[in-house]
Design an enzyme around this catalytic site. Structure first.
Site, PDB file in Angstrom:
ATOM      1  N   ILE A 106      34.527  71.917  36.232  1.00 14.57           N
ATOM      2  CA  ILE A 106      33.998  70.815  35.420  1.00 14.57           C
ATOM      3  C   ILE A 106      32.474  70.828  35.336  1.00 14.57           C
ATOM      4  CG2 ILE A 106      36.017  69.396  35.934  1.00 14.57           C
ATOM      5  CD1 ILE A 106      34.199  67.640  37.667  1.00 14.57           C
TER       6      ILE A 106
ATOM      7  N   ASN B  99      40.327  63.836  38.261  1.00 19.47           N
ATOM      8  CA  ASN B  99      40.334  63.704  39.714  1.00 19.47           C
ATOM      9  C   ASN B  99      39.262  64.537  40.409  1.00 19.47           C
ATOM     10  OD1 ASN B  99      41.770  63.325  42.499  1.00 19.47           O
ATOM     11  ND2 ASN B  99      41.732  65.535  42.178  1.00 19.47           N
TER      12      ASN B  99
ATOM     13  N   SER C 162      36.259  55.263  43.342  1.00 19.96           N
ATOM     14  CA  SER C 162      36.328  55.024  44.781  1.00 19.96           C
ATOM     15  C   SER C 162      35.806  53.631  45.087  1.00 19.96           C
ATOM     16  CB  SER C 162      35.472  56.056  45.529  1.00 19.96           C
ATOM     17  OG  SER C 162      35.318  55.693  46.897  1.00 19.96           O
TER      18      SER C 162
ATOM     19  N   TYR D 295      27.330  59.945  46.798  1.00 20.04           N
ATOM     20  CA  TYR D 295      28.733  59.839  46.371  1.00 20.04           C
ATOM     21  C   TYR D 295      29.010  58.453  45.802  1.00 20.04           C
ATOM     22  CZ  TYR D 295      33.840  59.996  46.592  1.00 20.04           C
ATOM     23  OH  TYR D 295      35.173  59.951  46.278  1.00 20.04           O
ATOM     24  N   GLY D 296      28.560  57.415  46.502  1.00 14.97           N
ATOM     25  CA  GLY D 296      28.790  56.054  46.033  1.00 14.97           C
ATOM     26  C   GLY D 296      28.162  55.793  44.680  1.00 14.97           C
TER      27      GLY D 296
END
Length: 310
Positions: free
Chosen positions: A97, A123, A176, A230-231
């Site tokens: 991706i 995903n 998430s 990541y957050g």
């Protein structure tokens, strides 16, 4: 954000065709040539973990073909062989991706083989902040690499594949709950921007670029950002999903395409670690329900579904 808590109707039996595997143009399949009228579901990052569990569930329940994608074709082939040993018949297509050429090759394959797309589960993602792993990579590098995959890559996949979605198609962007924690750790000014009902995709992309730029300058916390790449990327995915859903409603409202973001929960995978509370099969449940079996969506909210049903 929409609240994605829906019952799944009785599942359809997924059919299988007995044939020898074929490989061409990055595709491994146990099917003969596909008809353009066949229904098809696609899962990115599906060679392991939650993505693999989602692909397995769709193979069992979806009335159509399931395309499993993986960045590493050898690992993808091993995943396909594992599912074939269980009596299932997925197809495989290589997909990185972060590589636009790879994404467009997948787009062209779907156009050629199916003439469209019915279910898309985004995903694929990376996580570089495991506290149990000693990692001396500077934060700004983690921010740049994580952003390139989780946000930029997913957005590029959507840009190329959303136009292929057929009427009543279903799109699931795996987010998430860390996006909510990241949001709460942002400055009030940033929170206001991310919560805006009218934020545009261009404005969101600008915010994501600013985060990476601030991280490179070593001032991201001073500028109101949380200390988690990541957050922030998953916060971007959740807001991007709102924007995409709004665009689909405005531009293709009659097609009744449903796009959601969801959190699979804390799952025992390479990313979640061995102490996580859910098995991959349990983590796959929410994306699976929101895919081919989703029928409605409740109104806007900053809640992201993480496995419960109502």
């Amino acid at each position: 954000m929409p609240v994605y808590t829906q019952h799944a109707p009785d599942p359809h039996t997924w059919y299988s065709l007995a044939a020898q595997a074929e490989r061409s143009a990055g595709v491994v399949s146990s099917h003969p040539a596909m008809s353009s009228c066949s229904r098809v579901a696609l899962v990115t990052g599906a060679n392991k973990g939650v993505g693999f569990a989602i692909a397995r569930a769709l193979c069992r329940l979806f009335s159509g073909d399931v395309v499993l994608t993986a960045r590493d074709e050898a690992r993808g082939r091993a995943a396909v062989q594992q599912l074939q040993a269980e009596g299932l018949s997925p197809r495989l297509h290589q997909l990185d991706i972060t590589d636009l050429q790879s994404i467009r090759a997948l787009r062209d394959f779907l156009r050629r083989e199916y003439g469209g797309l019915d279910v898309l589960v985004n995903n694929a993602a990376i996580y570089m902040e495991n506290p149990k792993v000693v990692d001396t990579t500077p934060f700004h590098i983690k921010a740049e690499v994580t952003m390139k995959t989780n946000f930029d890559g997913t957005r590029d996949v959507c840009t190329e594949l959303l136009p292929l979605m057929r009427p009543r198609g279903r799109v699931v962007n795996v987010s998430s709950l860390m996006c909510l924690r990241a949001l709460k750790s942002c400055s009030p000014e940033l929170q206001h921007k991310f919560r805006s009902e009218t934020i545009t995709e261009e404005e969101l992309v600008g915010l994501m670029k600013k985060f990476v730029g601030d991280a490179k300058k070593g001032v991201h916390q001073k500028e109101g950002w949380p200390d988690t790449a990541y957050g922030v990327t998953k916060m971007g995915i959740t807001v991007l999903s709102r924007i995409q859903a709004r665009h689909l409603s405005e531009q293709r409202g009659g097609d009744k395409i449903l796009l959601n973001a969801c959190c699979p929960g804390w799952v025992r995978t390479d990313m979640g670690g061995p102490d996580a509370t859910k098995r991959p099969e349990e983590g796959a449940e929410t994306p699976r329900v929101l895919g081919p079996f989703a029928s409605r969506c409740r109104g806007p909210s900053w809640t992201v579904c993480h496995g419960q049903k109502s």
